[in-house]
Design an enzyme around this catalytic site. Structure first.
Site, PDB file in Angstrom:
ATOM      1  N   TYR A 145     -13.587  48.341  64.595  1.00  0.00           N
ATOM      2  CA  TYR A 145     -12.326  47.864  64.311  1.00  0.00           C
ATOM      3  C   TYR A 145     -11.400  48.398  64.722  1.00  0.00           C
ATOM      4  O   TYR A 145     -10.853  49.741  64.666  1.00  0.00           O
ATOM      5  CB  TYR A 145     -12.246  48.002  62.611  1.00  0.00           C
ATOM      6  CG  TYR A 145     -11.112  47.473  62.122  1.00  0.00           C
ATOM      7  CD1 TYR A 145     -10.349  46.210  62.294  1.00  0.00           C
ATOM      8  CD2 TYR A 145     -10.294  48.374  61.107  1.00  0.00           C
ATOM      9  CE1 TYR A 145      -9.001  46.141  61.802  1.00  0.00           C
ATOM     10  CE2 TYR A 145      -9.120  48.142  60.500  1.00  0.00           C
ATOM     11  CZ  TYR A 145      -8.411  46.914  60.919  1.00  0.00           C
ATOM     12  OH  TYR A 145      -7.371  46.649  60.354  1.00  0.00           O
ATOM     13  N   ASP A 230     -17.770  52.716  55.317  1.00  0.00           N
ATOM     14  CA  ASP A 230     -16.941  51.531  54.790  1.00  0.00           C
ATOM     15  C   ASP A 230     -17.563  50.114  54.531  1.00  0.00           C
ATOM     16  O   ASP A 230     -18.202  49.589  55.604  1.00  0.00           O
ATOM     17  CB  ASP A 230     -15.734  51.499  55.994  1.00  0.00           C
ATOM     18  CG  ASP A 230     -14.827  50.381  55.595  1.00  0.00           C
ATOM     19  OD1 ASP A 230     -15.131  49.628  54.712  1.00  0.00           O
ATOM     20  OD2 ASP A 230     -13.790  50.476  56.276  1.00  0.00           O
ATOM     21  N   ILE A 232     -16.774  47.408  53.006  1.00  0.00           N
ATOM     22  CA  ILE A 232     -15.670  46.390  52.609  1.00  0.00           C
ATOM     23  C   ILE A 232     -16.268  45.047  52.529  1.00  0.00           C
ATOM     24  O   ILE A 232     -15.665  43.747  52.091  1.00  0.00           O
ATOM     25  CB  ILE A 232     -14.428  46.282  52.995  1.00  0.00           C
ATOM     26  CG1 ILE A 232     -14.385  46.106  54.661  1.00  0.00           C
ATOM     27  CG2 ILE A 232     -13.751  47.616  52.766  1.00  0.00           C
ATOM     28  CD1 ILE A 232     -12.885  46.087  55.148  1.00  0.00           C
ATOM     29  N   LYS A 272     -11.990  41.503  51.420  1.00  0.00           N
ATOM     30  CA  LYS A 272     -12.991  40.339  52.074  1.00  0.00           C
ATOM     31  C   LYS A 272     -14.013  39.787  51.474  1.00  0.00           C
ATOM     32  O   LYS A 272     -13.913  38.471  51.604  1.00  0.00           O
ATOM     33  CB  LYS A 272     -13.623  41.246  53.120  1.00  0.00           C
ATOM     34  CG  LYS A 272     -12.997  42.154  53.918  1.00  0.00           C
ATOM     35  CD  LYS A 272     -11.882  41.566  54.812  1.00  0.00           C
ATOM     36  CE  LYS A 272     -11.068  42.573  55.785  1.00  0.00           C
ATOM     37  NZ  LYS A 272      -9.949  42.005  56.619  1.00  0.00           N
TER      38      LYS A 272
END
Length: 469
Positions: A145, A230, A232, A272
């Protein structure tokens, strides 16, 4: 004397990345079906707008929560007054139960080990402050990202060293790649403090396999470092293989009594899975009491409002709603992803096979003028300015191979997505026609050249025969 701080004047925020520049171009000329039908369609924003109707329906049926009431009585004043940074117990309880539900209740979470933050951005930066000193490093698998260059590095001054993953094995993490990144950090005199992964991956749209997770745990155990997972996008997994949390692997390996148990940390968010990025709700989950304590103190710089916590505590505590929402949202994501993939296939464009997320990792290598990142940027500019689509080039995600792009599909209507696909299809056809025409001209010139040489040769041979006679 310098009037501003070094941090205010430095250029390490990452705002000049093509990832953010694409947003700026979109904002100058945003697509609107009625007002601006020829504008730029935003396909560089990973937002989930497919299930707002489910949330709005719940709000309409639960007006006490949305009106800040309890048993019909207003609690507005109570929520308006100062709340400490530990968060509302009812919300923390609802949050950890929702996290467990997304993971099929294969693992459970202790609400005393969760720290609330203003989104995943804040959560990741807080963990950097807790786990590393300025000048120390975290290893990240590529592609990753683009915002991590800002979130992890800008204020903390922590360094990122890429773990180079390639399309040869669909960008999976390997032991040699991990070791190579670790050695690269040492060559740069950087002390490695940990590895950070996104699972499911942004930008790949794939879940990390159990084998990869085991590999990561073995690696951080051997090196004595941390692992941040992570997660999410954990609730966006719409196809097999299913999502496997790092917490599940820790449990399966009976790590509770080992040192590595305290060196694994999970980041989560409602941005998300629930499509609520504007609510700014993130979380850190850690088994390390010192990390939880320090992160809780730091969270005072980015608290989640009491009103938000109260409303979402009620929503997440409605188990019937959350079960239905998770399943329906995943169904809608799958349908939308298939629409994009099939549309691109008709345009002669392939994607990495994905099973999660709000985007596809799209292969446009065949449209490059050369196999270089300069050619990738040329193509990206054409797509933004001529095709009027903002997509994210792989170079902004630190991909090692030119020609890959992240294309988002869940932040627009189905009609808008179909228009975007048609624009891209027309662009590819025009490029193919241009290349065919160019090749015909090239072949024609070559044919004329050969004909001239042949005529010249015949003439030369005839003259030579005459002389020989």
């Amino acid at each position: 004397m310098r009037l501003l701080s070094r941090k205010a004047t430095c250029n390490t925020h990452g705002q000049d990345s093509s990832y953010f520049l694409g947003w700026q171009e979109y904002e100058k000329n945003p697509y609107d079906e009625i007002k601006n039908p020829t504008g730029i369609i935003q396909m560089g924003l990973a937002e989930n707008q497919l299930s707002f109707d489910l949330l709005e329906s719940w709000l309409a049926n639960n007006q006490d929560a949305s009106g800040f009431k309890k048993d019909g009585q207003s609690i507005f004043r109570e929520l308006a007054l100062f709340q400490d940074y530990h968060g509302l117990p009812a919300f923390k309880k609802a949050m950890v139960e929702f996290m467990a539900e997304i993971r099929g209740n294969k693992v459970t979470f202790d609400q005393n080990k969760i720290v609330l933050t203003a989104g995943a951005t804040s959560a990741n930066e807080t963990l950097m402050f807790c786990l590393a000193e300025p000048g120390e490093a975290f290893l990240l698998p590529t592609p990753y990202y683009p915002g991590f260059d800002r979130d992890l590095k800008w204020r903390t001054e922590v360094e990122i060293v890429p773990i180079q993953c390639t399309s040869v094995n669909d960008f999976k993490i390997t032991a040699p790649a991990l070791e190579e990144a670790f050695q690269e950090a040492q060559k740069r005199n950087l002390r490695v403090k940990g590895v950070l992964v996104t699972n499911p991956s942004n930008p790949l749209g794939t879940t990390i396999t159990r084998n990869e997770l085991n590999l990561l745990l073995s690696f951080i155990t051997e090196k004595g470092i941390h692992l941040i997972s992570d997660e999410i996008y954990s609730g966006t997994v719409f196809s097999s293989p299913g999502f496997v949390s790092i917490m599940e692997v820790l449990k399966d390996r009976n790590c509770e009594s080992t040192q590595v148990w305290n060196r694994v940390h999970v980041v989560y968010s409602l941005s998300k899975d629930l499509g609520l990025p504007g609510f700014r709700v993130g979380a850190i989950y850690s088994n390390d009491d010192m990390v939880v304590s320090a992160a809780t103190k730091m969270s005072s710089f980015g608290l989640v409002s009491s009103q938000t916590q109260y409303l979402l505590a009620a929503l997440l505590s409605d188990k019937k709603f959350t079960r239905n929402y998770i399943l329906e949202n995943q169904t809608r994501l799958k349908q939308r992803q298939q629409l994009l993939v099939k549309g691109l296939e008709k345009a002669g464009i392939s994607c990495l096979k994905s099973n999660a997320g709000l985007f596809c990792w799209v292969n446009l290598k065949h449209l490059l003028s050369s196999n270089t990142f300069d050619a990738e940027m040329e193509l990206w500019k054409e797509i933004v300015h001529q095709v009027k689509l903002n997509i994210s080039p792989g170079s902004s995600c630190h991909c090692t191979e030119p020609g890959w792009f992240r294309v988002c599909f869940a932040n627009m209507s189905e009609e808008t997505l179909n228009l975007a696909i048609q624009r891209l299809k027309s662009f590819v056809e025009s490029m193919n026609n241009h290349r065919s025409h160019h090749q015909l001209l090239k072949n024609s010139r070559r044919s004329k050249s050969l004909t001239s040489k042949w005529v010249f040769r015949l003439s030369f041979d005839h003259d030579r025969e005459s002389e020989e006679r």
